[in-house]
Design an enzyme around this catalytic site. Structure first.
Site: not given
Length: 623
Positions: A147, A215
């Site tokens: 990430d 997201d």
């Protein structure tokens, strides 16, 4: 599809014989904890999920990766610098959990972040890549999601390449009987810039999967937003390397059955990873039926590995009229054109308006020789592959140039070509003058130069364009370098338009542009052409399509509107030649719909639902 030790590869015939060879990594299928459980992941949860996948038949149709997202890590490393699981995750070790999942016939995926911290403020992997990759390899980790949190402005090309190289070395040298990790998935910070596609043509050079948007949420608008965002990135995907529209929300939130069907079909057509984000122990029969549709899974796992794209979007009136002029103005070209990466220019005269010795990085197999470098025999100099020119400090100013190598970079006269590379061979690191340890090589978008070495202690911890509290803009990134496995000497320098690191000069290069040392003078790079104007994605009646192996074509008729409508896909929009007859299979029911002529296929589609077909163009004698 053949599974090799549980890893999905397509098996094809060799060109020189009948023996099968491994040729293509297909998108992964499995589970991730984030969408439903967020930071509440634990080893027992992952083992329970694996059992649920077996009991519900998800494993039998290909869902084999059980991945822990953020939450498994402790806030701090061990005394010897190792990552460690949080007590809430497990009292055991990663290897013990990996062994347990492997024994059940699954693969194990893990999460880390290319920053000082993860998004959940757990221990990050930036500057620890080699040690962490070794730890993952020895534990038997099969999949890494890497990430972007805790450090906003180290150039994505550089910091994700560091972990790529670290993984390659760690798995090659690990005690496990494997040479590579199955999947390396990452999330470039620049991915949130809508028009960064041409600047980020490097994505397939670095990893197997990369996120293309924010997201996802369990809402219809979020599903569509991620799908349309992923579609813009189609030029950067290639077989074996895939744009990732984020995890599946099927079984989460208030998505209707029709919306779940559309969600799944879109992800299959786009070759996005099929990673279930719901609690597998509580999936409804409708959700399981969608997730286990083997005909759509076959599309996702197709041997051609080419992403399907949005071809047409129309209003109800436009679809009804079927005016050719209207359709021509709206549909996208059938062929997806790869993003353009400007070639390294020739050797112009150096001027103050140029960036001598720094150029837009070239990528993959197209890396140009002027951008390839190696250490000199004594490890103290950096020379091009022909060993003719070396990185050289000026004797009279703070500037740095590329100049003819002197005395094999060993004599006293060549001390200006000596460097202390520190850790720049294994991670993003400062490169110093060995005669003055307080002077560092720097690039701020203008000229290569030497300047006082910086630290991060005074840097702004909360820049306005950083989404998490621990991200920061660091002036140190103007002084970070890395010699990657493509032999590029890349700069960590970034240009985000939204802010300038404290003490740094205004950014003079295009946004999102990785810059590499070049053996020839290079003009200041200009922004690549903007992507072509995209389809109006707010138009409700949409045709998505993509090529499949054997000449087949997958077609998805998507109704994003609020009422039922008929949607028509014309052969000219989906890549089938005029006059060709095609046999159609309904991918939801498996029904053979017979032969379709008149250069089109149509279906009535309910609100927020899809019709999905596999078309097989027929040769004249076949029908």
């Amino acid at each position: 599809m053949q599974h090799i030790q549980g890893m999905p590869w397509i098996c094809v015939l060799s060109l020189v014989g009948a023996s099968p060879v491994l040729s293509l990594l297909t998108p992964p299928m499995g589970f991730s904890s984030w969408n439903h459980f967020h930071m509440g992941v634990s080893a027992p949860l992952l083992l329970d999920t694996a059992d649920a996948f077996t009991e519900t038949g998800l494993k039998s149709v290909g869902y084999i990766y059980i991945n822990s997202d953020d939450g498994w890590l402790d806030f701090n490393r061990t005394a010897d610098g190792q990552l460690r699981p949080a007590m809430s995750f497990t009292n055991g070790t990663l290897k013990e959990l990996a062994d347990d999942l492997h024994e059940k016939g699954f693969k194990f995926g893990i999460y880390a972040a290319a920053g000082e911290t993860t998004c959940g403020l757990r221990a990050g992997s930036l500057y620890h890549e080699v040690a962490d990759a070794k730890q993952f390899a020895e534990a038997g980790i099969d999949y890494l999601k890497y990430d972007d949190c805790g450090e906003a402005n180290v150039q994505s090309y550089q910091k994700y390449f560091v972990m790529k190289d670290a993984l390659a070395k760690a798995y090659k040298n690990s005690s496990n009987e494997r040479s590579t990790i199955d999947y390396y998935s990452y999330e470039p910070f620049q991915v949130y810039v809508r028009d960064a596609v041409p600047q980020m043509a490097w994505t397939s050079t670095v990893g197997d999967l990369w996120r293309t948007g924010g997201d996802i949420r369990a809402t219809w608008s979020s599903v569509l937003g991620n799908a349309h965002g992923n579609d813009r990135w189609a030029p950067n995907g290639r077989p074996g390397h895939y744009n990732d529209a984020d995890m599946l929300e099927i079984g989460n939130g208030a998505l209707t059955v029709a919306e779940q069907r559309s969600h799944f079909a879109l992800w299959c057509v786009m070759k996005s990873p099929l990673i279930i984000g719901a609690d597998a122990r509580a999936l409804s029969g409708d959700s399981l039926k969608i997730l286990k549709n083997t005909r759509l899974i076959a599309v996702n796992q197709d041997a051609l590995g080419v992403q399907g794209t949005l071809r047409v979007a129309m209003s109800v009136d436009q679809m009804s009229s079927q005016a050719q002029s209207t359709r021509s103005a709206l549909h996208r070209k059938t062929d997806v054109v790869a993003a353009v990466v400007p070639a390294t220019p020739g050797t112009p005269a150096v001027s103050d308006t140029m960036l001598p010795w720094m150029a837009r990085c070239t990528f993959g197999e197209n890396v140009t020789e002027p951008q390839q470098w190696q250490l000199t025999a004594n490890g103290r100099g950096l020379t091009d592959m022909s060993k003719q020119v070396c990185l050289t400090r000026s004797a009279t100013s703070h500037l740095v140039d590329v100049a003819p190598c002197i005395g094999s970079v060993r004599s006293h006269s060549s001390t200006l070509q000596h460097w202390d590379f520190g850790r720049a061979l294994i991670t993003s690191s400062q490169v110093r003058d060995p005669l003055n340890a307080t002077s560092c090589l720097a690039f701020n978008g203008t000229r290569l130069h030497m300047e006082p070495c910086r630290t991060e202690t005074s840097d702004d911890p909360t820049p306005s364009d950083c989404a998490t509290s621990r991200c920061r803009f660091s002036s140190l990134t103007d002084q970070l370098w890395y010699l990657n496995s493509l032999k590029q000497f890349s700069a960590a320098y970034t240009n985000f338009g939204g802010g300038v690191p404290p003490g740094a000069q205004p950014r003079a290069t295009p946004e999102n542009t990785p810059m590499c040392l070049s053996a020839v003078p290079s003009p200041a790079p200009v922004n690549p052409p903007s992507p072509p104007a995209s389809i109006n994605v707010s138009a409700p009646l949409q045709v998505w399509a993509g090529p499949l192996s054997g000449g087949d074509v997958v077609v998805l008729l998507l109704n994003t509107g609020s009422s039922n409508n008929t949607i028509t896909a014309h052969w000219s929009d989906i890549g089938i030649a005029a006059g060709v007859v095609a046999r159609a299979m309904d991918l939801w029911t498996g029904a053979d719909l017979g032969l379709w002529q008149s250069d089109r296929i149509a279906a009535d589609v309910a609100s927020h639902d899809t019709a999905a077909f596999r078309l097989t163009p027929m040769t004249p004698h076949a029908h």
